[in-house]
Motif scaffolding. Structure first.
Motif, PDB file in Angstrom:
ATOM      1  N   ALA A  51       0.773  -1.314   0.145  1.00  0.00           N
ATOM      2  CA  ALA A  51       0.093  -0.039  -0.211  1.00  0.00           C
ATOM      3  C   ALA A  51       0.855   1.215   0.005  1.00  0.00           C
ATOM      4  CB  ALA A  51      -0.917   0.046   1.171  1.00  0.00           C
ATOM      5  N   GLU A  52       2.069   1.288  -0.564  1.00  0.00           N
ATOM      6  CA  GLU A  52       3.105   2.559  -0.705  1.00  0.00           C
ATOM      7  C   GLU A  52       2.356   2.952  -2.157  1.00  0.00           C
ATOM      8  OE1 GLU A  52       6.940   1.796   1.523  1.00  0.00           O
ATOM      9  OE2 GLU A  52       6.607   0.349  -0.279  1.00  0.00           O
ATOM     10  N   ILE A  53       2.392   4.485  -2.189  1.00  0.00           N
ATOM     11  CA  ILE A  53       2.167   5.154  -3.257  1.00  0.00           C
ATOM     12  C   ILE A  53       3.196   5.013  -4.460  1.00  0.00           C
ATOM     13  CG2 ILE A  53       1.477   7.042  -4.446  1.00  0.00           C
ATOM     14  CD1 ILE A  53      -0.013   8.181  -1.953  1.00  0.00           C
ATOM     15  N   ILE A  54       2.735   4.351  -5.682  1.00  0.00           N
ATOM     16  CA  ILE A  54       3.873   4.277  -6.736  1.00  0.00           C
ATOM     17  C   ILE A  54       3.720   5.412  -7.484  1.00  0.00           C
ATOM     18  CG2 ILE A  54       4.777   2.831  -8.620  1.00  0.00           C
ATOM     19  CD1 ILE A  54       3.542   0.592  -7.418  1.00  0.00           C
ATOM     20  N   ALA A  55       2.626   5.790  -7.804  1.00  0.00           N
ATOM     21  CA  ALA A  55       2.398   7.136  -8.414  1.00  0.00           C
ATOM     22  C   ALA A  55       0.664   7.655  -8.188  1.00  0.00           C
ATOM     23  CB  ALA A  55       2.226   6.636 -10.221  1.00  0.00           C
ATOM     24  N   GLU A  56       0.661   8.925  -8.510  1.00  0.00           N
ATOM     25  CA  GLU A  56      -0.693   9.625  -8.286  1.00  0.00           C
ATOM     26  C   GLU A  56      -0.955  10.722  -9.175  1.00  0.00           C
ATOM     27  OE1 GLU A  56      -0.487  13.056  -6.857  1.00  0.00           O
ATOM     28  OE2 GLU A  56       1.618  13.022  -6.745  1.00  0.00           O
ATOM     29  N   THR A  57      -2.114  11.284  -9.194  1.00  0.00           N
ATOM     30  CA  THR A  57      -2.559  12.127  -9.656  1.00  0.00           C
ATOM     31  C   THR A  57      -2.398  13.564  -8.883  1.00  0.00           C
ATOM     32  OG1 THR A  57      -4.741  11.826  -9.140  1.00  0.00           O
ATOM     33  CG2 THR A  57      -4.219  11.633 -11.745  1.00  0.00           C
ATOM     34  N   GLU A  58      -2.157  14.759  -9.530  1.00  0.00           N
ATOM     35  CA  GLU A  58      -1.859  15.969  -8.553  1.00  0.00           C
ATOM     36  C   GLU A  58      -3.321  16.538  -8.487  1.00  0.00           C
ATOM     37  OE1 GLU A  58       1.618  18.002  -9.852  1.00  0.00           O
ATOM     38  OE2 GLU A  58       2.684  16.754  -9.008  1.00  0.00           O
ATOM     39  N   TYR A  59      -4.461  15.826  -7.675  1.00  0.00           N
ATOM     40  CA  TYR A  59      -5.657  16.686  -7.631  1.00  0.00           C
ATOM     41  C   TYR A  59      -5.882  16.957  -6.179  1.00  0.00           C
ATOM     42  CZ  TYR A  59      -7.314  15.401 -12.477  1.00  0.00           C
ATOM     43  OH  TYR A  59      -7.475  15.557 -13.887  1.00  0.00           O
ATOM     44  N   THR A  60      -6.262  16.098  -5.439  1.00  0.00           N
ATOM     45  CA  THR A  60      -6.235  16.845  -4.121  1.00  0.00           C
ATOM     46  C   THR A  60      -5.280  16.232  -3.153  1.00  0.00           C
ATOM     47  OG1 THR A  60      -8.636  16.768  -4.441  1.00  0.00           O
ATOM     48  CG2 THR A  60      -7.862  17.063  -2.154  1.00  0.00           C
ATOM     49  N   PRO A  61      -4.160  17.229  -2.895  1.00  0.00           N
ATOM     50  CA  PRO A  61      -3.329  16.800  -2.090  1.00  0.00           C
ATOM     51  C   PRO A  61      -3.410  16.272  -0.664  1.00  0.00           C
ATOM     52  CG  PRO A  61      -2.564  18.992  -3.093  1.00  0.00           C
ATOM     53  CD  PRO A  61      -3.995  18.653  -3.184  1.00  0.00           C
ATOM     54  N   ILE A 294       2.141  17.839   2.755  1.00  0.00           N
ATOM     55  CA  ILE A 294       1.831  19.177   1.717  1.00  0.00           C
ATOM     56  C   ILE A 294       2.966  20.271   1.965  1.00  0.00           C
ATOM     57  CG2 ILE A 294       0.249  20.924   1.025  1.00  0.00           C
ATOM     58  CD1 ILE A 294      -2.003  18.699   1.947  1.00  0.00           C
ATOM     59  N   ALA A 295       2.937  20.585   3.115  1.00  0.00           N
ATOM     60  CA  ALA A 295       3.677  21.667   3.759  1.00  0.00           C
ATOM     61  C   ALA A 295       5.237  21.497   3.131  1.00  0.00           C
ATOM     62  CB  ALA A 295       3.938  21.992   5.308  1.00  0.00           C
ATOM     63  N   ILE A 296       5.755  20.303   3.296  1.00  0.00           N
ATOM     64  CA  ILE A 296       7.143  20.240   3.067  1.00  0.00           C
ATOM     65  C   ILE A 296       7.326  19.921   1.414  1.00  0.00           C
ATOM     66  CG2 ILE A 296       9.263  18.431   3.116  1.00  0.00           C
ATOM     67  CD1 ILE A 296       8.254  19.933   6.104  1.00  0.00           C
ATOM     68  N   LEU A 297       6.403  19.200   1.186  1.00  0.00           N
ATOM     69  CA  LEU A 297       6.515  19.012  -0.527  1.00  0.00           C
ATOM     70  C   LEU A 297       6.267  20.665  -1.236  1.00  0.00           C
ATOM     71  CD1 LEU A 297       4.881  15.634  -0.928  1.00  0.00           C
ATOM     72  CD2 LEU A 297       7.277  16.058  -1.140  1.00  0.00           C
ATOM     73  N   SER A 298       5.517  21.521  -0.519  1.00  0.00           N
ATOM     74  CA  SER A 298       5.544  22.665  -1.244  1.00  0.00           C
ATOM     75  C   SER A 298       6.626  23.633  -1.173  1.00  0.00           C
ATOM     76  CB  SER A 298       4.069  23.156  -0.677  1.00  0.00           C
ATOM     77  OG  SER A 298       4.521  23.821   0.533  1.00  0.00           O
ATOM     78  N   ARG A 408      -4.499  25.249  -0.739  1.00  0.00           N
ATOM     79  CA  ARG A 408      -3.662  24.385  -1.332  1.00  0.00           C
ATOM     80  C   ARG A 408      -3.953  22.841  -1.124  1.00  0.00           C
ATOM     81  NH1 ARG A 408       1.696  27.085   0.598  1.00  0.00           N
ATOM     82  NH2 ARG A 408       0.200  28.564   1.443  1.00  0.00           N
ATOM     83  N   HIS A 409      -4.563  22.681   0.088  1.00  0.00           N
ATOM     84  CA  HIS A 409      -4.763  21.052   0.360  1.00  0.00           C
ATOM     85  C   HIS A 409      -5.675  20.535  -0.621  1.00  0.00           C
ATOM     86  CE1 HIS A 409      -8.024  23.079   2.373  1.00  0.00           C
ATOM     87  NE2 HIS A 409      -8.276  21.755   2.890  1.00  0.00           N
ATOM     88  N   GLY A 410      -6.700  21.350  -1.277  1.00  0.00           N
ATOM     89  CA  GLY A 410      -7.827  21.017  -1.840  1.00  0.00           C
ATOM     90  C   GLY A 410      -7.513  20.853  -3.500  1.00  0.00           C
TER      91      GLY A 410
END
Lengths: 623, 72
Positions: A51-61, A294-298, A408-410
Motif C-alpha cells: 500500500a505504498e504509493i507508486i504514482a498519483e494524480t496531482e488533484y487533491t493533495p 503538503i507543507a514540506i513538499l510545497s 492548496r490542500h484541496g
C-alpha cells in the motif's frame, strides 16, 4: 546491473502517472455530483502490495497524503487472505486510519496471472453521506455519529459481483442515493480502467521491470527529498496560531508546531496544540500527516516524483486527544477543510525563520464551505450540494499571491455558475474579486472573492463552515495582512446585511448548521485575501498603477499603503512621480524600524496570549 | 528489544491503540517495547528509535511535569 538509468526511470514514472490521469478523467467525466465532475475533489493512485504509493494524480493533495495510511489500515484489518481478484473495497472511517467521513477510499487489488501485483485506488469527497445536515457537513456536530455513515473496510464487490446488502445499506443512509450510486460507479470505473492499463504495461515490460522500477522510483524520490531537506539549516523552529472557534463555543483554539531539521530528515511535532474540542474542527492523525507532507513538499522541487518514497524523510508527531489527533467519538469534518489549511500555514510560518525566501505570507486559510439542501421545487427530489470558493494566497519573495484560489490542500475547482444554477435554487447576482483584499506588500497578497446569491425556491437549508472572520492572514517581512472573510444574509424585506448568528441565534457566525432560508433572501459570501510579502513601499509604482487600473487596489490604498500617488484625468490613470517620492519618504520616516518578520508576532518578552488578545481587539477596533 | 504483538479486538470495540511516539492509530500489529519497566506501544521499530533519539531528550522533563498526551 540495474536496467534503469534516470531516463528509463522517469519514463516509467510518466507512464504510471498517465494511468492515474486517465483514472481521474474517467471519474470527472462519469460522476453524477458536481464535487467530482466540477470540483475535482478526489485523487487517484497506484499502490504496491504494501500500500505504498507508486504514482498519483496531482488533484487533491490532502487525500494523496492520506490514502497510503487508509489503504494500509484496510489491508491490515481485512487481511490479505480475504482479498481476492475482482474485489472492490470501500472505507471512510475516521477512526480506522481515514480522513473526515466524506472522504471515501475505494481500492481494488490487481492480480496478474493469479498473483497480487498491487492495488489501484481513489479517494473522493462524497457529497452527501447522511448525518444531521444535508451535505454531511454539520458545523455544530459534537460527535462523529452526527457527521454521516461510517464505513469500516468492507467490500462493495466480491469477486466481481455486487455485494448487494452493503449497497442497499449505504443507499438507505444517504440523502441523495442516486448521486452516490453514480459517484461510486465513477470511482469503480476508474479503477477498472487502471487495472486494464496496468496489465497492459506489465505485458509490455514484464512484471519484474515494473516492480523494480517502482522500488527505484520511491528510492529516487526519497533521495531527492533528503537532498532538499539538507539544504535547510539544521535547527528547531517553532510557531503558534489559532483556529477561531469550533462551531459549538466561541473559544479560540491553539495550534502549535515545532519543526526540527536535522541533516536530511525533518520532524514535525504538534505537541502543545489544544486538547480536542467539542466541535468538528478536530483533525484525524491521517489529516495531520497530510498537512505535513503538503507543507514540506510545497517547499521542495515540484518535479520530485510524488510517491511514498518522498514521505520517508518526514516524521510526524501528533499527540492523541488533541485537536491534531482526535480520538473517538470526536467530530472531525472540518479538520479536513479549515484546520488543515491553518496547520499547513503554521508549519510554513515556523520554517520562515529558516528559509524565508521559500515561504508565502499568510493565505486565506478557509475553504469557505457552503452547503445547501432541500427538496427541489422542480423535481420534488431531495438534493444537496457542497461547494467552496477561492481565496487570496499570500505573496511570496518572487510574485504576488494568487487570486480566488481554492486552498492548496484541496487544489480543487469551483463550480461554474451555469452548472450551479442549472441544478440548484440559488441565483448568482454577483461574483467578483474584492478590491483591496490582498495584503499590501512588495509582492501583494492575492484577492478574495465576493458572491451574492438570491434564493429562488420556497425553502433552502443552508449550512456553512468558514474561518478567518477574526484573524486576518498575516503579512511577512514588512508585508501587511490580508482581509477577513464574512458570510451574511439579508432577509427579504430587511434593509441591511446581518450575520447568521444574529438572524438564527447561533453561537458562531462562521460555523452553523441547517439555517432555513426562503425565497427572495440574499446571501453574501466574502472570502479572505492573502497577506503581502515585503515592504509595500518597495513595490514598483508601475505595478501599483496596473493594480489600480484593474480594480485590484483603490486609489486610496495606493497612496496610504504603497505611497503611490495616482491621479485620474479623462478616465486615464497616471502616477504623479514627484508626489509619490515625497509620500514614500514621509511614510518611511513615520514608521518604526526595523520592520518585523510578521505584521503581528510577539516582541521579545511579550506573551503570545497578549498577541492573541490584540488580534481579536484589532478586529473589533476595525469593525 | 521489542516484539510484535497482534491486536485482537471484538467487532464492537471502539477503543483504539495509539503509537507512543507519533500518535498514529495502530490497526492490528503493534511493536511492544519495555522502557523503564513500562510497556510502550509503537507502530514499528522506527518510531521506537525516534522515541529514544528525539522524544525523550526533547520532552522527558516536560512529560514528567505535565504528562504527554499518550499518558493522559
Amino acid at each position: 546491473m540495474s536496467k534503469f538509468d534516470t531516463v528509463a526511470l522517469l519514463t516509467l514514472h510518466n507512464r504510471l502517472v498517465n494511468i492515474c490521469e486517465e483514472m481521474a478523467l474517467v471519474m470527472m467525466k462519469t460522476a453524477y455530483s458536481t464535487i467530482f465532475s466540477e470540483g475535482l475533489d478526489f485523487c487517484c493512485v497506484i499502490l504496491n502490495k504494501d500500500a505504498e504509493i507508486i504514482a498519483e494524480t496531482e488533484y487533491t493533495p490532502s487525500m494523496i497524503g492520506a490514502i497510503t495510511h487508509t489503504a494500509k489500515w484496510t489491508i491490515e484489518e481485512m487481511g490479505m487472505d480475504n482479498i481476492a481478484p475482482g474485489d472492490v473495497i470501500i472505507h471512510n472511517d475516521s477512526y480506522r486510519g481515514g480522513c473526515h467521513l466524506p472522504e471515501h477510499m475505494i481500492m481494488k487489488p490487481v492480480f496478474l496471472d493469479g498473483e497480487l501485483f498491487g492495488f489501484v485506488g481513489n479517494m473522493g469527497h462524497v457529497a452527501e453521506i447522511g448525518g444531521k445536515a444535508p451535505g454531511s457537513f454539520a458545523a455544530d456536530a459534537t460527535d462523529i455519529y452526527q457527521e454521516g455513515l461510517r464505513l469500516p473496510p468492507i467490500k462493495l464487490m466480491e469477486k466481481g459481483e455486487y455485494v448487494k446488502d452493503v449497497w442497499k445499506m449505504i443507499m438507505t443512509n444517504h440523502r441523495t442515493p442516486y448521486n452516490t450510486w453514480g459517484d461510486f460507479h465513477a470511482m469503480i470505473g476508474s479503477l477498472q480502467v487502471a487495472e486494464k492499463r496496468l496489465a497492459g504495461l506489465v505485458e509490455r515490460y514484464g512484471r519484474e521491470y515494473i516492480e523494480e522500477g517502482s522500488r527505484l522510483l520511491m528510492d529516487y524520490s526519497a533521495r531527492r527529498l533528503r537532498a532538499e531537506i539538507e539544504e535547510i539549516p539544521d535547527g528547531t523552529y517553532h510557531a503558534i496560531n489559532w483556529l477561531e472557534d469550533d462551531g459549538v463555543s466561541a473559544e479560540m483554539i491553539q495550534i502549535e508546531v515545532t519543526v526540527t531539521v536535522r541533516g536530511d530528515e525533518v520532524i514535525v511535532d504538534f505537541t502543545g496544540s489544544s486538547p480536542q474540542v467539542k466541535g468538528p474542527i478536530n483533525c484525524t492523525w491521517v489529516v495531520s500527516a497530510s498537512v505535513v507532507y503538503i507543507a514540506i513538499l510545497s517547499l521542495t522541487d515540484p518535479y520530485i516524483p510524488r510517491n511514498s518514497g518522498a514521505f520517508r524523510p518526514i516524521k510526524i508527531i501528533a499527540p492523541p486527544g488533541t485537536v491534531v489527533n482526535v480520538q473517538h467519538p470526536g467530530p472531525c469534518v472540518a479538520g479536513n477543510t479549515d484546520s488543515q489549511i491553518k496547520l499547513i500555514d503554521l508549519i510554513l510560518s515556523a520554517l520562515s525563520q529558516a528559509i524565508p525566501r521559500k515561504i508565502t505570507a499568510g493565505s486565506g486559510g478557509s475553504s469557505s464551505n457552503f452547503l445547501i439542501g432541500g427538496v427541489h421545487p422542480d423535481t420534488g427530489q431531495y438534493y444537496s450540494n457542497y461547494s467552496f470558493d477561492g481565496q487570496g494566497t499570500g505573496g511570496t519573495a518572487f510574485k504576488d499571491g494568487n487570486d480566488a484560489e481554492i486552498p492548496r490542500h484541496g487544489n480543487c475547482r469551483n463550480s461554474p455558475i451555469e452548472v450551479f444554477e442549472g441544478r440548484y435554487s440559488l441565483l448568482t447576482l454577483e461574483y467578483k474579486l474584492v478590491n483591496d483584499s490582498g495584503g499590501p506588500g512588495r509582492n501583494r497578497g492575492g484577492l478574495g472573492i465576493s458572491r451574492i446569491y438570491e434564493v429562488t425556491a420556497p425553502e433552502v437549508t443552508i449550512s456553512a463552515l468558514f474561518d478567518r472572520f477574526k484573524i486576518k492572514p498575516w503579512g511577512l517581512f514588512g508585508g501587511k495582512e490580508g482581509t477577513n472573510s464574512s458570510l451574511t444574509i439579508k432577509k427579504k424585506g430587511d434593509n441591511r446585511w446581518r450575520t447568521f448568528a444574529e438572524v438564527y441565534g447561533r453561537p458562531s457566525a462562521s460555523k452553523f448548521t441547517n439555517a432555513v432560508v426562503t425565497k427572495g433572501d440574499l446571501i453574501h459570501i466574502v472570502t479572505p485575501g492573502g497577506g503581502g510579502f515585503g515592504d509595500p513601499l518597495d513595490r514598483n509604482p508601475e505595478l501599483v498603477l496596473e493594480d489600480v487600473k484593474e480594480g485590484y487596489v483603490s486609489l486610496e490604498s495606493a497612496k496610504r499603503d504603497y505611497g503611490v500617488v495616482i491621479v485620474k484625468t479623462n478616465k486615464m490613470y497616471q502616477i504623479n512621480q514627484e508626489a509619490t517620492r515625497a509620500e514614500r519618504e514621509r511614510l518611511r520616516a513615520a514608521r518604526p524600524e526595523p520592520i518585523p518578520l510578521y505584521d503581528w508576532w510577539p516582541k521579545e518578552g511579550e506573551s503570545i496570549n497578549v498577541v492573541r488578545e490584540q488580534l481579536i481587539g484589532r478586529r473589533s477596533r476595525s469593525g | 528489544m521489542g516484539n510484535w504483538r497482534d491486536i485482537k479486538l471484538p467487532w464492537y470495540e471502539t477503543k483504539i491503540l495509539n503509537c507512543s511516539l507519533c500518535g498514529r492509530m495502530i490497526p492490528r500489529k503493534v511493536w511492544i517495547v519495555r522502557i523503564d519497566g513500562e510497556e510502550r506501544e509503537f507502530c514499528n521499530p522506527d518510531c521506537e528509535k525516534l522515541y529514544h533519539e528525539y522524544w525523550l531528550p526533547t520532552h522527558s522533563k516536560k512529560q514528567k511535569k505535565t504528562g504527554n498526551a499518550k499518558d493522559n
